[in-house]
Write a protein that holds these residues in place. Structure first.
Motif, PDB file in Angstrom:
ATOM      1  N   GLU A 163     -10.273  -5.007  -1.257  1.00  0.00           N
ATOM      2  CA  GLU A 163     -10.799  -6.438  -0.803  1.00  0.00           C
ATOM      3  C   GLU A 163     -11.323  -6.506   0.004  1.00  0.00           C
ATOM      4  OE1 GLU A 163     -10.959 -10.765  -1.939  1.00  0.00           O
ATOM      5  OE2 GLU A 163      -9.988  -9.056  -2.356  1.00  0.00           O
ATOM      6  N   LEU A 164     -10.794  -5.393   1.921  1.00  0.00           N
ATOM      7  CA  LEU A 164     -12.235  -4.885   2.256  1.00  0.00           C
ATOM      8  C   LEU A 164     -13.696  -4.492   2.312  1.00  0.00           C
ATOM      9  CD1 LEU A 164     -12.936  -5.115   5.294  1.00  0.00           C
ATOM     10  CD2 LEU A 164     -12.129  -2.961   5.173  1.00  0.00           C
ATOM     11  N   CYS A 197      -6.627  -2.496   7.868  1.00  0.00           N
ATOM     12  CA  CYS A 197      -6.746  -2.274   5.887  1.00  0.00           C
ATOM     13  C   CYS A 197      -6.996  -0.278   5.973  1.00  0.00           C
ATOM     14  CB  CYS A 197      -7.677  -2.705   5.517  1.00  0.00           C
ATOM     15  SG  CYS A 197      -7.779  -4.295   5.749  1.00  0.00           S
ATOM     16  N   ASP A 244      -8.929   6.277   1.755  1.00  0.00           N
ATOM     17  CA  ASP A 244      -7.786   5.316   2.217  1.00  0.00           C
ATOM     18  C   ASP A 244      -6.442   6.102   1.389  1.00  0.00           C
ATOM     19  OD1 ASP A 244      -7.206   3.134   1.717  1.00  0.00           O
ATOM     20  OD2 ASP A 244      -6.734   3.559  -0.536  1.00  0.00           O
ATOM     21  N   GLN A 255      -4.772   1.006  -1.668  1.00  0.00           N
ATOM     22  CA  GLN A 255      -4.545  -0.287  -1.527  1.00  0.00           C
ATOM     23  C   GLN A 255      -5.076  -1.940  -1.545  1.00  0.00           C
ATOM     24  OE1 GLN A 255      -3.150  -0.798   2.462  1.00  0.00           O
ATOM     25  NE2 GLN A 255      -4.548   0.744   3.050  1.00  0.00           N
ATOM     26  N   SER A 313      -2.982  -1.713   9.853  1.00  0.00           N
ATOM     27  CA  SER A 313      -2.696  -2.208   9.184  1.00  0.00           C
ATOM     28  C   SER A 313      -4.066  -3.269   8.942  1.00  0.00           C
ATOM     29  CB  SER A 313      -1.631  -2.889   8.343  1.00  0.00           C
ATOM     30  OG  SER A 313      -0.751  -3.553   9.943  1.00  0.00           O
ATOM     31  N   TYR A 314      -4.324  -4.148  10.238  1.00  0.00           N
ATOM     32  CA  TYR A 314      -5.521  -4.692  10.418  1.00  0.00           C
ATOM     33  C   TYR A 314      -6.550  -3.711  10.473  1.00  0.00           C
ATOM     34  CZ  TYR A 314      -2.596  -8.023  13.325  1.00  0.00           C
ATOM     35  OH  TYR A 314      -1.727  -9.321  13.243  1.00  0.00           O
ATOM     36  N   THR A 358       0.465  -3.022   5.004  1.00  0.00           N
ATOM     37  CA  THR A 358       1.113  -4.439   5.972  1.00  0.00           C
ATOM     38  C   THR A 358       3.007  -3.850   5.949  1.00  0.00           C
ATOM     39  OG1 THR A 358      -0.275  -6.145   5.469  1.00  0.00           O
ATOM     40  CG2 THR A 358       1.719  -6.670   6.469  1.00  0.00           C
ATOM     41  N   ALA A 386      -5.682  -4.277   0.225  1.00  0.00           N
ATOM     42  CA  ALA A 386      -6.110  -4.814   0.757  1.00  0.00           C
ATOM     43  C   ALA A 386      -7.778  -4.073   1.699  1.00  0.00           C
ATOM     44  CB  ALA A 386      -5.404  -5.257   3.289  1.00  0.00           C
ATOM     45  N   ARG A 387      -7.619  -3.008   1.023  1.00  0.00           N
ATOM     46  CA  ARG A 387      -9.004  -1.682   1.960  1.00  0.00           C
ATOM     47  C   ARG A 387     -10.022  -2.157   0.165  1.00  0.00           C
ATOM     48  NH1 ARG A 387      -9.687   3.090   3.435  1.00  0.00           N
ATOM     49  NH2 ARG A 387     -12.509   3.185   3.535  1.00  0.00           N
TER      50      ARG A 387
END
Length: 1332
Positions: free
Chosen positions: A184-185, A385, A276, A179, A382-383, A389, A181-182
Motif C-alpha cells: 500500500e505504501l 511498514c 522488504d 507484505q 511496523s509503523y 503489525t 502494508a508495504r
C-alpha cells in the motif's frame, strides 16, 4: 605479508583419454555427429550418465567438459526433450551443459532456439526444482547448479526465448510477495501504479484457477527463493564444521541477487521485494560473515550487494539521483522515523526533537534505540511498514539484534559514491597487488564466483557504467603491474648483505636501484579536502648501463607511470630464486607506491621540458627524475605514521621500476576483407571536403592500426598541413615526412619560407617596390592592396558587358600576372573560347589566393616564438585531422582539455577491439560549449565477429565479461548498423570458410575476374587444405611454461612447407606463418633461423606471429599451426577462428590434430569444409611458380602425397640438394664456354665474381636445410622424392647468391625443439589468452 598459494590449473584430457572414456563410447553409439548409424533414444542413458559420471564425480569439470564437447546437449539432450521424458536427471544434465557453455564462453542458447516449444515447460520445472527442500529430491549442490543456470538466464535478456520466460518473474505482479502494508505504501508513492495494479487484479479474476495458481507461483518465485536462502543461511553454525556446499550455495545466491540489482529491467520491481525481505540485515548478522576463512568471499559479495541496493537511482524512472536528491531521501526517512517516535513512543522524545545531523550516525541511532525492548523495536518498524503489525498481547519472533540493525542500517548516513571515489588512492599498493581475492590468479577456471563487477548489456546509470569499467580496468592494470614487478625485481636478485642491508646480484632493464629519494613539495589541501593538492619528489639513479637502455630511461616522458618499491630480503647472497614459491617473501618486498613522471632534471635542477629543441647532454651517469606522488595515498601513509607510529614509507624505497609505454552514433560492421579501413578513409575525406571548418579525431586501439589508416589518409587529396599524428608510434609511419606535433611545426615553418619566396617572386613580377615577403603580415597587406586591386581591375575589363561577349584576346591581353606564370607551360591561354580562357585565368588567381590563405594561417607561427607554443596552436587550431591511440587519449586527456582542444567528429577504427572505458575516454577530450557537446558525429567501424579487446587476466575476461567492447554491446542491444556485405580479399573458396558467420557476405566482382584469383597455387593441388599432424617422437603439444604451448611436429612441418614453396619460386614475403600460441610462435621463429634464415634461396616469411597479432592484416599465402593436441583451447572462440581463416588471399594451409578439432561443435561449419578434402598434404613438385593451371583443374604434373612431417622434411632436403647441384652444374658449364661464344665478356667476369663472393659468404648448410637422419624417417621417405626436379630460378633466387655443392656438409641437423628459457619471452608468464 605472504602471498596465498596459487590454485591449480584444470588440465584438459588428452585425445586418447577422451577416446577411452565411458562417455565417449556412449557418444559414439548414440549422438556423435560423425557416426551415421546411431542407436535410438534411450532415457536410461541420460539417467546413467548423470548418476555415474556427473553426481558420482561431484560435478567434476573434467567430466562435464567431455560431455559438453561431445555435443551431448545439441545432439541428444535437447533434441529429444519433451514433457513426457522430463526428469530430475534430464533437467540437471541440461543445466550442467548450459553452465559449461557459459564457462567456456561459447554460445549457449542456439540449440534451444531451434526447438523452442518445450522451453517454457522446461523452465517451469527449473523454477519448481530451485524451491525444493534441500533435504529432499534435489541436493544443495544440485540447487547451486540451478541457481547458476537461473543467473545465466537473467543475464541473457537479449535472447527472445529467455526474456519471454524471465520477464514473468520480474514484472510488477511480483509485488504480490510484499507484505500488505508495504504494498500500500509503494502504490501510494507512485499513483499511476495503482491503476496498473487494479488492472492486473481484474485480469487475474478472468483466468481459470489452474492458470491463476501457476501465475501466482511465478510471481512469488523470487520472494520464496529469498526465504529459502535465509533458512539455509541460518543453518550455518558459528564455529562447528560447515559443508562447502552450503557456503557455495550462499555465494551463488548473493551473486544472483547482485546481478538482479545491477540490471535496470530486473531491478525496477525486484529492489522493493529485496528491501522488504531485509536480506542484507539477515546476511550481515549471519554466522557465515563471522567465519573469517569460509565467509571471506561471501562478505565481499555482500558489500557489493549493499552497494547496489542503495544505488543512487530512481527505480521507477531509471533516472540517476543527484547528491541533493539522495540527501532529501535520507532526510525523509529520518523525519518519518522521528514523527513515528514523537506520536507513539514517549521514550523516544529526545530522538524525535533532535536535529537530523545529530542523530543520523550509527553511534547516535544505537544510543537512542539500543535501550528499547524487542517488542517496541518491532512496533517502530511496523509503523514504518518494514514489518507486519505485532498483534496485541503477543511477543515478537524477531531477535533484538535483528530489529536494531534493521532500523539503524536503514537510517544511518551514507557517504556519497563520488566522495568515496575521490578519496581512493590512484595506484595499487602491495596489499592489493598480491591479494588473490581482489586480483585473481591467472589460473582462474571459471568455476567459482568472484567479488567482481560484471559488464553486461545494460548499466544502471552513467556513473555505474564508469564505475564498473574503472574498477575492472584498474584491477586488470594491477594484474599486469604485479607481473612486471615480479619479473623486474626477481631479475635484480635482491639479497641480504653481510651488514644486513640490500645488495643486488643481478640487473633489470626496467628497474634500477634508487641512490637517493627526497620529497621536495607537499602543497596545501584545497578547501573542503584533507589531502594535499600536490606531492612531488626527486628520485636519483645511477645509469651504468648500455647506451640504448640509458636512452630508454632518459626518454621517460611526462605522465609516464613508475613504481617505487621497498625490498628487505632475508636470503643470503647467492640464493637461487624459485618462481614456483611465493614471490613476496622470497624477495622481502615490503612496500609498493606508484608515481607519475614530471620530467628529468638538468644540471641546474630544472625539469627538462618536452619540445622541438634538442635535449641537453648531461654529463656522468647520475640522473634525477621529478615525480608526482599520489596525494590520497601520501595522506593515508602520513596519517598512519603519525597516529600509529608506523615507519615512514617514503624513507625506505630502494628500487624504481618503469613500464613499457602502451601505444589503443553510427557503426559500420565489416567482415574480413570488406574494406573497413577504406570506408573509414573515405568517410574522413568526405567530412574534410564537405565540412572544411570541422575537425575530426581518429582513434584506434593500436599504433599499427592507426598507422595503416593514417598512411591511406596521406595518399588522399588532403592538405598535409591539416594532418597530425600524436603519440609514440608516429616514428613507425612508412613515410619520410614527420607528422608529429613538432614535425608539423617544422613543416609549417619551412612551408612559410617557401610561400614567402613565392610572394617575393610575385612582387617582383608586378614591379612593386618594398619587401612584401618579410612576414606573413606584410604579405597579407601586399595581397590586399596590390594583388586584389589588380585582379578586380582585370575582371572589370574582361567581364560580360551587356549582351555582347568580350573579345577572347582581351582575356590574355589584360591578364596582370603573365610574368609570374612565365614558368608554367606556355601559352597559358589557348585563345579558343572566352569561357575556356576565363576559367584558366580564375584558376591562376585561385593558385595565387591559396598562397596568401596559407600564409594567413601560418601567421600565428610568427607571433608564437617557442616551439612548444607553436605545437599547441597547431593542435588546437590548425590541424583538421588528428590521429591518436585510445591509450594516448587517456594519458593526455587532462592536458588536451586544459589546452582547449576541440573536435566535431570522432572516428574509431577497430572499435570492436577497444575496451568500453577506452572507447569512452576519447569522447571526453573537450569541454562542453554553453552546456552542449560540440561533437556532431561518432563513427565506429569494426567487426564483433572477430577478436575482442585483449584481457590478460582470465577472471576479468571470463567472469566479468571485461572483453566486451562498447561496439559489441551496441550490436547486442540492437542498435542499427551499416553492414558491409561483399569481400574483396580472398578467393571465393577461402571466403566460404568464414562467410557462414555473417549475413549475406558475398564477393566483389574482381574476386572472380582477376587472374590471380582464378589461377591455381603452383606446386600445391588445393588452394586450402587441413593437414593432419600426429605426434612426433611420441610428443604432441608441450607446455614448458604456463599456457606457453608448443608443438614441434607442427612447427617443423610448417617450416618445411614454407621452404618447399620458396624453392618452387614463391616470394618469401608473400607467405606468413601464423599460430594460435606465443610458445609456438617462438619455436617456429627459432626453426626458421636455424633452417633457412640466412639462405638466399629461401629467405624469411613476411611474418611469424600469432593469429591475434595478425588481426587486421593479410597476405597471399598463410600457413597456420593450431598447436593443441589435448584440448581445443581458445580456438573454440569462434571469433578467433574467423580471424584465423580470413587472413589468406590465395592459399591457406592448416596444420592440426584433426581428430581433436573436427568434433568441436562451434568449429563445425569451417572444419566440415576442411575435412571434406584429403588430410594429407598433396603437392606437385614438378610444377614451377607461377603456373598457368586454373584453380580446380587437374594438374598435368604428377601429384605426390606427403603422409607425415619427416617425409616432408626429407623431401625438401632432397629437393634443395638437387637444385644446388643443377644450379652449380649450370654455372660450371657457363664458365667453360670460350669467350667468343659470349656476346659480352664482361658478363662472364661479373658471373665469376658473383660466384667467388657466394663461395666466401655462404654459411654451412647444416642449419639451413632440415633433414631427418634416423632410419625410421628415411624408410618413410618415398622413392619418388629422388625424382629429377627441374632447376628453377624464380623470384626468390634469380638475383641472389647461390651456394655451391662443395659447401654442403655431410651431416644435417635433425629437427629439434629449441629450448626457451623461463625468462626469455615475457609471454612465458602471461595469461591464458596466449596470443596477445
Amino acid at each position: 605479508m605472504t602471498a596465498p598459494a596459487q590454485p591449480k590449473k584444470i588440465v584438459a584430457p588428452t585425445v586418447s583419454q577422451i577416446n577411452a572414456e565411458f562417455v565417449t563410447q556412449l557418444a559414439c553409439k548414440y549422438w556423435a555427429p560423425h557416426i551415421k548409424k546411431k542407436s535410438p533414444f534411450d532415457i536410461k542413458v541420460i539417467e546413467d550418465i548423470y548418476e555415474k559420471e556427473i553426481v558420482k564425480s561431484r560435478f567434476a569439470i573434467r567430466k562435464i567438459m567431455l560431455l559438453e564437447f561431445s555435443q551431448y546437449l545439441e545432439n541428444y539432450l535437447w533434441m529429444n526433450y519433451s514433457p513426457e521424458v522430463s526428469s530430475k536427471a534430464y533437467l540437471m544434465s541440461i543445466c550442467c551443459m548450459v553452465n559449461e557453455k557459459f564457462r567456456e564462453n561459447v554460445p549457449a542458447w542456439e540449440t534451444f532456439k531451434k526447438k523452442p516449444d518445450d522451453f517454457p515447460f522446461f523452465f517451469k520445472c527449473i523454477l519448481k526444482a530451485a524451491l525444493a527442500e534441500t533435504d529432499g529430491e534435489f541436493s544443495l549442490h544440485e540447487q547451486t547448479v540451478l541457481l547458476l543456470f537461473l543467473d545465466h538466464c537473467f543475464n541473457s535478456l537479449e535472447v527472445d526465448l529467455i526474456r519471454s520466460q524471465v520477464q514473468q518473474l520480474i514484472s510488477l505482479p511480483m509485488w504480490m510477495g510484499l507484505q500488505p502494508a508495504r504494498l500500500e505504501l509503494e502504490l501510494k508513492k507512485t499513483p499511476k501504479l495503482r491503476k496498473f495494479w487494479n488492472l492486473i487484479k481484474k485480469n487475474d479474476e478472468k483466468m481459470d484457477p489452474e492458470a491463476r495458481e501457476q501465475a501466482y507461483q511465478e510471481r512469488r518465485f523470487l520472494s520464496q527463493l529469498i526465504q529459502k536462502f535465509i533458512s539455509v543461511l541460518k543453518s550455518v553454525p558459528l564455529s562447528e564444521p560447515v559443508t562447502m556446499d552450503k557456503v557455495h550455495y550462499c555465494e551463488r545466491f548473493i551473486e544472483l541477487m547482485i546481478d538482479l540489482e545491477a540490471l535496470l529491467p530486473t531491478r525496477r520491481w525486484f529492489n522493493t521485494i529485496l528491501d522488504d525481505s531485509h536480506l542484507l540485515v539477515h546476511c550481515y548478522l549471519s554466522n557465515l560473515v563471522r567465519r573469517e576463512e569460509d565467509g571471506h568471499l561471501f562478505s565481499q559479495l555482500l558489500d557489493m550487494l549493499k552497494f547496489y541496493t542503495g544505488f543512487e537511482i530512481n527505480d521507477q524512472t531509471g533516472n540517476a539521483l543527484t547528491e541533493n536528491e539522495m540527501t532529501t531521501i535520507h532526510y525523509d526517512r529520518i523525519t518519518s522515523l522521528q514523527r513515528a517516535a514523537f506520536a507513539h513512543f514517549p521514550e523516544l522524545y529526545d530522538f524525535a526533537l533532535s536535529n537530523v545531523a545529530e542523530v543520523d550516525t550509527r553511534e547516535s541511532l544505537i544510543k537512542f534505540f539500543g535501550p528499547l525492548s524487542s517488542n517496541t523495536l518491532h512496533q517502530v518498524a511496523s509503523y514504518l511498514c518494514l514489518l507486519p503489525t505485532l498483534p496485541k498481547g503477543e511477543d515478537t519472533t524477531f531477535d533484538k539484534e535483528f530489529l536494531l540493525e534493521l532500523l539503524v542500517s536503514r537510517h544511518e548516513r551514507r557517504i556519497s559514491q563520488i566522495q568515496q571515489l575521490n578519496q581512493m588512492p590512484l595506484y595499487p599498493t602491495e596489499k592489493i597487488i598480491w591479494d588473490e581475492n581482489i586480483v585473481p590468479t591467472e589460473y582462474y577456471s571459471g568455476e567459482g564466483c568472484l567479488a567482481l563487477p560484471k559488464l553486461n548489456l545494460q548499466f544502471l546509470t552513467l556513473h555505474d557504467y564508469l564505475l564498473r569499467n574503472f574498477n575492472l580496468f584498474r584491477l586488470e592494470s594491477t594484474y599486469e603491474i604485479r607481473q612486471d614487478i615480479e619479473d623486474s625485481v626477481s631479475r635484480m636478485k635482491p639479497w641480504q648483505s653481510e651488514y644486513g642491508g640490500v645488495v643486488f646480484g643481478g640487473w633489470a632493464r626496467m628497474a634500477q636501484p634508487i641512490v637517493a629519494f627526497t620529497v621536495v613539495e607537499v602543497a596545501k589541501p584545497s578547501i573542503g579536502e584533507n589531502w594535499p593538492t600536490r606531492v612531488r619528489a626527486d628520485v636519483s639513479i645511477h645509469l651504468n648501463v648500455r647506451d640504448h637502455i640509458r636512452d630508454e630511461w632518459e626518454g621517460l616522458r611526462k605522465h609516464d607511470v613508475c613504481f617505487l618499491i621497498t625490498v628487505r630480503p632475508t636470503k643470503p647472497y647467492g640464493t637461487k630464486f624459485d618462481r614456483r614459491r611465493p614471490f613476496v617473501e622470497q624477495v622481502g618486498l615490503v612496500y609498493v607506491r606508484g608515481c607519475e613522471v614530471q620530467g628529468m632534471l638538468d644540471d641546474k635542477g630544472r625539469v627538462i621540458e618536452d619540445g622541438p629543441e634538442p635535449r641537453p647532454n648531461l654529463r656522468g651517469e647520475s640522473r634525477t627524475f621529478r615525480v608526482f606522488l599520489d596525494p590520497n595515498q601520501y595522506q593515508q601513509d602520513m596519517t598512519n605514521t603519525i597516529q600509529n607510529g608506523a615507519e615512514d614509507v617514503y624513507e625506505t624505497f630502494n628500487i624504481i621500476m618503469r613500464r613499457k609505454p602502451k601505444e589503443n552514433n553510427f557503426k559500420v560492421v565489416g567482415p574480413p576483407g570488406t574494406g573497413k579501413t577504406d570506408v573509414a578513409v573515405q568517410i574522413i575525406s568526405n567530412i574534410y571536403h564537405n565540412f572544411p571548418e570541422q575537425r575530426t579525431l581518429i582513434v584506434t586501439h593500436s599504433n599499427q592500426a592507426l598507422n595503416q589508416l593514417f598512411e591511406k589518409i596521406m595518399a588522399l587529396d588532403i592538405d598535409e598541413r591539416h594532418l597530425l599524428r600524436l603519440g609514440h608510434g608516429e616514428e613507425e609511419l612508412e613515410t619520410e615526412k614527420d607528422f608529429s606535433r613538432y614535425g608539423r611545426v617544422n613543416y609549417v615553418l619551412a612551408r612559410r619560407i617557401e610561400l614567402l619566396e613565392e610572394v617575393k617572386r610575385l612582387q617582383k613580377s608586378l614591379g612593386v617596390p618594398g619587401d612584401a615577403s618579410y612576414t606573413c603580415e606584410t604579405a597579407g597587406y601586399f595581397f590586399l592592396y596590390q594583388v586584389m586591386s589588380r585582379w578586380e581591375e582585370y575582371i572589370s575589363k574582361v567581364k560580360n558587358k551587356g549582351n555582347t561577349l568580350p573579345d577572347v584576346t582581351e582575356v590574355s591581353t589584360f591578364f596582370p600576372f603573365h610574368e609570374y606564370f612565365a614558368n608554367a607551360p606556355q601559352p597559358i591561354f589557348k585563345g579558343r573560347s572566352y569561357e575556356e580562357d576565363m576559367e584558366i585565368a580564375e584558376g591562376c588567381f585561385r593558385h595565387i589566393k591559396k598562397i596568401f590563405t596559407q600564409l594567413e594561417e601560418f601567421r600565428a607561427s610568427e607571433l608564437l616564438r617557442s616551439g612548444l607554443d607553436r605545437s599547441k596552436y597547431l593542435l588546437v587550431k590548425e590541424a583538421k585531422i588528428i590521429a591518436m591511440t585510445c591509450t594516448h587519449a587517456a594519458l593526455k586527456r587532462h592536458d588536451l582539455v586544459k589546452l582547449g582542444f576541440k573536435y566535431d567528429n570522432i572516428l574509431m577504427e577497430e572499435a570492436a577491439q577497444i575496451l568500453e572505458i577506452e572507447t569512452f575516454i576519447p569522447l571526453l577530450l573537450q569541454n562542453p560549449q554553453d552546456g552542449f557537446s560540440r561533437l556532431k558525429r561518432w563513427i565506429m567501424i569494426g567487426d564483433h565477429h572477430q577478436l575482442p579487446p585483449v584481457i590478460k587476466n582470465m577472471a576479468f575476461q571470463k567472469y566479468s565479461n571485461m572483453e566486451q567492447s562498447l561496439f559489441t554491446r551496441f550490436v547486442r542491444v540492437g542498435v542499427p548498423t551499416v553492414d558491409l556485405d561483399a569481400q574483396g580479399r580472398a578467393r571465393a573458396s577461402l571466403c566460404n570458410l568464414y562467410n557462414w558467420r555473417y549475413k549475406n557476405l558475398g564477393n566483389l566482382p574482381h574476386v572472380q575476374l582477376l587472374p590471380e584469383f582464378s589461377t591455381a597455387n603452383a606446386g600445391l593441388l588445393y588452394d586450402f587444405q587441413l593437414i593432419n599432424v600426429e605426434d612426433f617422437q611420441g610428443v604432441g603439444e608441450s607446455e614448458p611454461n604456463p599456457y606457453f604451448y608448443q608443438n614441434l611436429g607442427e612447427a617443423e612441418y610448417v617450416v618445411a612447407l614454407f621452404m618447399y614453396m620458396c624453392l618452387l619460386g614463391y616470394p618469401a614475403d608473400k607467405i606468413s606463418i601464423l599460430t594460435t600460441y606465443n610458445g609456438q610462435k617462438h619455436l617456429i621463429r627459432d626453426i626458421i633461423n636455424r633452417r633457412c634464415g640466412s639462405n638466399p634461396l629461401i629467405g624469411r616469411p613476411n611474418k611469424v606471429t600469432t593469429v591475434d597479432r595478425f588481426q587486421g592484416q593479410q597476405n597471399d599465402y598463410i600457413l597456420l599451426s593450431l598447436v593443441r593436441t589435448r584440448a581445443v583451447g581458445h580456438l573454440r572462440d569462434v571469433r578467433r577462428l574467423v580471424v584465423a581463416m580470413s587472413r589468406a588471399r590465395l592459399g591457406l594451409y592448416i596444420f592440426a590434430r584433426v581428430s581433436l578439432f573436427q568434433n568441436c561443435f562451434e568449429l563445425t561449419p569451417a572444419f566440415s569444409q576442411l575435412t571434406a578434402r584429403p588430410l594429407h598434404l598433396h603437392i606437385i613438385p614438378t610444377e614451377p611458380f607461377p603456373t598457368s593451371r586454373k584453380n580446380g583443374e587437374r594438374p598435368s604434373h604428377e601429384v605426390q602425397i606427403i603422409k607425415n612431417m619427416p617425409q616432408m622434411a626429407n623431401f625438401v632436403y632432397n629437393m634443395y640438394m638437387h637444385l644446388i647441384q643443377t644450379t652449380h652444374h649450370y654455372h660450371q658449364t657457363l664458365l667453360q664456354l670460350p669467350p667468343a661464344m659470349l656476346e659480352e665478356g664482361e658478363e662472364v667476369q661479373s658471373q665469376e665474381t658473383e660466384l667467388e663472393t657466394e663461395e666466401e659468404a655462404t654459411p654451412a648448410q647444416a642449419d639451413i636445410v632440415p633433414s631427418l637422419t634416423d632410419t625410421s624417417s628415411s624408410q618413410e621417405t618415398s622413392a619418388s622424392q629422388t625424382e629429377t626436379i627441374p632447376s628453377h630460378t624464380g623470384d626468390s633466387s634469380s638475383s641472389e647468391a647461390i651456394p655451391t655443392e662443395s659447401e654442403i656438409t655431410a651431416t644435417v641437423a635433425e629437427p629439434v625443439a629449441v629450448p626457451v628459457e623461463n625468462n626469455t619471452p615475457q609471454d612465458a608468464t602471461s595469461a591464458p589468452r596466449e596470443t596477445k
